[in-house]
Design a protein around this motif. Structure first.
Motif, PDB file in Angstrom:
ATOM      1  N   ALA A  50       0.837  -1.195   0.000  1.00 57.27           N
ATOM      2  CA  ALA A  50       0.000   0.000   0.000  1.00 57.27           C
ATOM      3  C   ALA A  50       0.873   1.246   0.000  1.00 57.27           C
ATOM      4  CB  ALA A  50      -0.933  -0.001   1.211  1.00 57.27           C
ATOM      5  N   ARG A  51       0.331   2.280  -0.669  1.00 57.51           N
ATOM      6  CA  ARG A  51       1.032   3.563  -0.696  1.00 57.51           C
ATOM      7  C   ARG A  51      -0.013   4.676  -0.692  1.00 57.51           C
ATOM      8  NH1 ARG A  51       5.769   5.623  -4.816  1.00 57.51           N
ATOM      9  NH2 ARG A  51       5.386   7.859  -4.637  1.00 57.51           N
ATOM     10  N   VAL A  52       0.170   5.641   0.190  1.00 55.13           N
ATOM     11  CA  VAL A  52      -0.738   6.782   0.282  1.00 55.13           C
ATOM     12  C   VAL A  52       0.057   8.047  -0.023  1.00 55.13           C
ATOM     13  CG1 VAL A  52      -2.270   8.108   1.770  1.00 55.13           C
ATOM     14  CG2 VAL A  52      -2.179   5.619   1.991  1.00 55.13           C
ATOM     15  N   ASP A  53      -0.278   8.673  -1.138  1.00 52.17           N
ATOM     16  CA  ASP A  53       0.408   9.913  -1.519  1.00 52.17           C
ATOM     17  C   ASP A  53      -0.291  11.158  -0.960  1.00 52.17           C
ATOM     18  OD1 ASP A  53       2.549   8.834  -2.972  1.00 52.17           O
ATOM     19  OD2 ASP A  53       1.275   8.512  -4.717  1.00 52.17           O
ATOM     20  N   TYR A  54      -1.622  11.031  -0.712  1.00 51.74           N
ATOM     21  CA  TYR A  54      -2.329  12.205  -0.173  1.00 51.74           C
ATOM     22  C   TYR A  54      -3.630  11.754   0.456  1.00 51.74           C
ATOM     23  CZ  TYR A  54      -4.831  16.629   0.145  1.00 51.74           C
ATOM     24  OH  TYR A  54      -5.531  17.712   0.609  1.00 51.74           O
TER      25      TYR A  54
END
Length: 471
Positions: free
Chosen positions: A360-364
């Motif tokens: 998982a990756r959350v940029d904003y």
């Protein structure tokens, strides 16, 4: 004084010829007698060595009697069974579909081995025999024509030769005594039509303990050892041995369909559209297009690489949840997969380990941590399961993945939600064994997996979604 008798040479020769013929005849009849005696002795010996006794098996019903039926040899109609009923050669045993999870019936063979049947399994008893006068041979031949069956074979057999064979279509599976095996038969993902009108099924043979030999339709033999499995295609051709692990998520790399085909699953106005058959995209509530979130595909390098610089073989595809515009109303952008070949769920009662993982990756995210309700997260995971019976209610396990400066930023923790804080704009792997306490330690059935973004504005991605079962 008498006159001496003179025997002519011809007469002497004739007497000798007669004597030789007599002896030769005697020898011929004596040899014929010995041959007949020898044949009788050999026939008696062969009969002694090969004559067999036919045995039976005992049925143990673990579900309702109506859910387990049998077809007596020579009959065409299936009948109701009873617990502790005996079955013999030629009989067919069937566990009806959708009768329950886990073992719905067991078959105890005469020599001590046990077969456990799951819903949808069908088995014919071909041979149950041993040599009569000595402990020379044990011969068991079974034919599996559907479903999932577990074979636990007795190891301390008193017989010199033990042959335990399971027929799967035109394939023979030879099982070693003392081992534990499983054979599952299910329809292929794509429709296949056989020329002999038999149902096209994929067979999955696995070895927990012991050793098995799979002999395909053209005679090739593949040996399996403990911890290995093999698939047999609808043409009865075995593949190559692989580790005995089962990937329960289809299309976890989001590579089978295009972005348009995934998003076409949201449309019901045009039945001619090509749609994805793995993940179902949805968005709620119903808002104007400018206020909705979107599902897209994003090319990435294999996590945890955060750049777009990598070798061609390391390229991957991520599921991208995207919503911008300074939104003030909540919106859920979701992808959901119904598990199982036909999307009807999957029986996981045989799996001692169920490892779910994703990157998982959350940029904003515009909301702080998990929002004011504790459920507004840029990446959420919902796993739906049932405990023991088809009549049990659905239960869920929910994961919230969010970014924040510290754990103290999470003001609200919703009941039943597992929280994971990750660093912004960095790939992080989430991994959990669903058999761990607090998750699904004794649950027998999984229905679906849903991954979604919930909140106002968000920009998040997930990749390499996996759910691996191990027996």
């Amino acid at each position: 004084m008498g006159t001496p008798t003179v025997i002519s040479h011809d007469r002497i020769t004739a007497q000798r010829r007669t004597l030789r013929i007599a002896w030769l005849t005697l020898f011929v009849f004596f040899a014929l007698f010995l041959a007949i005696v020898t044949m009788v002795v050999l026939s008696l010996r062969q009969w002694y060595l090969t004559v067999t006794d036919v045995h039976r098996a005992v049925l143990i019903v673990r579900s309702s009697n109506e859910s387990i039926v049998w077809q007596p040899v020579g009959r065409t109609i299936f009948q109701r069974t009873r617990d502790q009923q005996e079955l013999g050669e030629g009989d067919v045993l069937r566990a009806l579909p959708n009768v329950g999870y886990g073992q719905v019936a067991s078959l105890r063979l005469f020599e001590g081995s046990q077969l456990d049947l799951w819903a949808g399994a069908e088995l014919r008893l071909v041979e149950l025999r041993t040599t009569r006068w000595h402990s020379g041979t044990l011969q068991i031949i079974l034919e599996q024509t559907g479903g999932y069956i577990r074979y636990d074979l007795r190891g301390d057999q008193p017989f010199q030769t033990v042959r335990f064979t399971v027929l799967v279509g035109d394939t023979r599976v030879e099982l070693l005594p003392g081992g534990s095996y499983s054979i599952g038969m299910f329809p292929p993902e794509r429709r296949v039509i056989r020329v002999d009108d038999r149902p096209a099924l994929v067979a999955d043979v696995a070895v927990r303990a012991g050793s098995a030999t799979v002999i395909g339709v053209v005679g090739q033999a593949v040996r399996l050892t403990a911890g290995q499995r093999i698939e047999i295609d609808p043409a009865d051709l075995p593949g190559l041995p692989v580790p005995a692990r089962w990937e329960l998520i289809r299309d976890g790399g989001f590579s089978r369909f295009s972005e348009v085909e995934y998003n076409n699953t949201t449309r019901t106005d045009d039945p001619t559209l090509t749609r994805a058959t793995t993940w179902q995209v949805s968005g709620t509530p119903s808002l104007p297009l400018s206020e909705r979130g979107f599902f897209r595909l994003a090319p990435i390098c294999r996590p945890p690489n955060e750049t777009l610089v990598c070798r061609p073989e390391d390229w991957r595809t991520a599921a991208w949840f995207y919503r911008v515009g300074g939104q003030i109303n909540g919106f859920v952008t979701s992808i959901r997969q119904n598990l199982g070949v036909q999307g009807t769920g999957v029986d996981v009662s045989e799996f001692r380990s169920l490892v779910f993982s994703l990157w998982a990756r959350v940029d904003y995210q515009s909301l702080t941590a998990a929002g004011d309700r504790g459920t507004e997260c840029p990446v959420m995971i919902r796993i739906v399961a049932r405990r023991t019976s088809p009549t049990d209610p659905d239960e869920e396990r929910v994961v919230c993945i969010y970014t924040a400066v510290s754990d103290d930023a999470l003001r609200v923790r919703a009941d039943g939600v597992f929280y994971v804080r990750i660093e912004p704009s960095k790939w992080t792997q989430f991994r959990v064994d669903l058999r761990d306490p607090g998750w699904l330690p004794d649950y027998r059935y999984l229905r679906s997996v849903e991954i979604y973004a919930n909140g106002h504005d968000y920009d998040s991605r997930v990749a390499e979604v996996s759910l691996i079962g191990t027996q």
